[in-house]
Design a protein around this motif. Structure first.
Motif, PDB file in Angstrom:
ATOM      1  N   GLU A 111     -14.986  27.062  15.552  1.00 58.18           N
ATOM      2  CA  GLU A 111     -14.371  26.236  16.603  1.00 58.18           C
ATOM      3  C   GLU A 111     -14.944  26.672  17.938  1.00 58.18           C
ATOM      4  O   GLU A 111     -15.093  27.868  18.195  1.00 58.18           O
ATOM      5  CB  GLU A 111     -12.858  26.463  16.574  1.00 58.18           C
ATOM      6  N   HIS A 146     -16.150  30.987  12.119  1.00 60.97           N
ATOM      7  CA  HIS A 146     -15.453  30.390  10.986  1.00 60.97           C
ATOM      8  C   HIS A 146     -14.553  31.373  10.235  1.00 60.97           C
ATOM      9  O   HIS A 146     -14.901  32.534  10.068  1.00 60.97           O
ATOM     10  CB  HIS A 146     -16.447  29.777  10.002  1.00 60.97           C
ATOM     11  N   LEU A 166     -14.896  21.308  16.175  1.00 62.20           N
ATOM     12  CA  LEU A 166     -14.997  22.128  14.954  1.00 62.20           C
ATOM     13  C   LEU A 166     -16.028  21.500  14.025  1.00 62.20           C
ATOM     14  O   LEU A 166     -16.144  20.270  13.973  1.00 62.20           O
ATOM     15  CB  LEU A 166     -13.643  22.185  14.246  1.00 62.20           C
ATOM     16  N   PRO A 171     -11.083  20.311   9.264  1.00 62.78           N
ATOM     17  CA  PRO A 171     -11.231  21.772   9.232  1.00 62.78           C
ATOM     18  C   PRO A 171     -10.107  22.499   8.497  1.00 62.78           C
ATOM     19  O   PRO A 171     -10.271  23.660   8.143  1.00 62.78           O
ATOM     20  CB  PRO A 171     -11.201  22.172  10.713  1.00 62.78           C
TER      21      PRO A 171
END
Ligand code: NAG
Ligand code: NAG
Ligand code: NAG
Ligand code: NAG
Length: 216
Positions: A111, A146, A166, A171
């Motif tokens: 992100e 991540h 993201l 996600p």
């Protein structure tokens, strides 16, 4: 650069990070069909219009009073913005009231955040327990790698606004407090597997509607 240019730049960076090969230009999701590990089937291309490629859900802040964390996350993912299907990216608008937080959470992908208004402390915790955190001001950008647990705290005296991007069209979002407090595991098991005492587990379950207050 003005605000719009910065947000535009920000949303354009992520696609270049995923050099996936595709045999189609796009595959706007048909949400009436079941989702697979690769995403949704496409809707009929002849029915597409320019509007299918535009998301207008970020105009207004979410209601930060509805959350115990005094924050709101509006998600543009394949479920809310079907054109993202198969493209490996998503975006969210984050509003954090004074004193509010985005609670510590994790998802499957990385992100990147840009602060637009306010002052936050943002950070993540590495797998060797090193915490990387910093006060971010307007237009500061930070990356959360991540899968690592991360969070944002409004430390200013005004509401904070940030946008995140993201690298997945969906996600996932697993918040530690909800994972512990919203489940139906027996209270005793939650207590044993976390070292939280049973009263604390009950307090979390009461906040997050968890069930099964069973002591084995
Ligand atoms: C979505 O899938 C359903 C079921 O196959 C189909 O009837 C419908 O026409 C599809 N929608 C579009 C816009 O392609
Ligand atoms: C926000 O949520 C609170 C609590 O549910 C509610 O009282 C308030 O009316 C909502 N505000 C808006 C602008 O919808
Ligand atoms: C974790 O990794 C960082 C970066 O390599 C290192 O500086 C730190 O000492 C490590 N911490 C622990 C607790 O091993
Ligand atoms: C818990 O359930 C109540 C009543 O159904 C609901 O209003 C509230 O939003 C729920 N809270 C959470 C954190 O899901």
């Amino acid at each position: 650069m003005n605000l719009i240019q910065i947000i535009l730049l920000f949303t354009l960076i992520v696609p270049f990070c995923i050099a996936e090969q595709s045999v189609v230009d796009y595959c706007v999701a048909n949400l009436t069909l079941p989702k697979t590990p690769g995403g949704y089937p496409c809707i009929d291309e002849n029915k597409l219009t320019s509007n299918d490629f535009v998301f207008t859900g970020f105009h207004s802040p979410g209601n930060t009073s509805e959350s115990v964390f005094k924050s709101s996350v509006i998600r543009a993912n394949d479920d809310t913005f079907p054109a993202l299907n198969g493209l490996g990216l998503a975006m969210s608008r984050i509003d954090i009231a004074v004193g509010g937080v985005v609670p510590i959470h994790t998802h499957r992908v990385s992100e990147i955040i840009i602060v637009i208004e306010g002052t936050i402390i943002a950070g993540f915790i590495g797998t060797n327990h090193t915490a990387y955190y910093k006060t971010l001001y307007k237009y500061d950008v930070m990356i959360f790698p991540h899968s690592l647990l991360h969070f944002q705290v409004n430390v200013g005296d005004t509401p904070a606004l940030a946008f995140v991007s993201l690298n997945s069209a969906n996600p996932g979002f697993q918040t530690t407090s909800l994972a512990l407090g919203a489940n139906d595991l027996p209270t005793e098991i939650v207590s044993k597997i976390t070292l939280l005492d049973e009263e604390e587990v009950r307090r979390l379950k009461a906040i997050f509607n968890g069930t099964n207050d069973l002591i084995l």
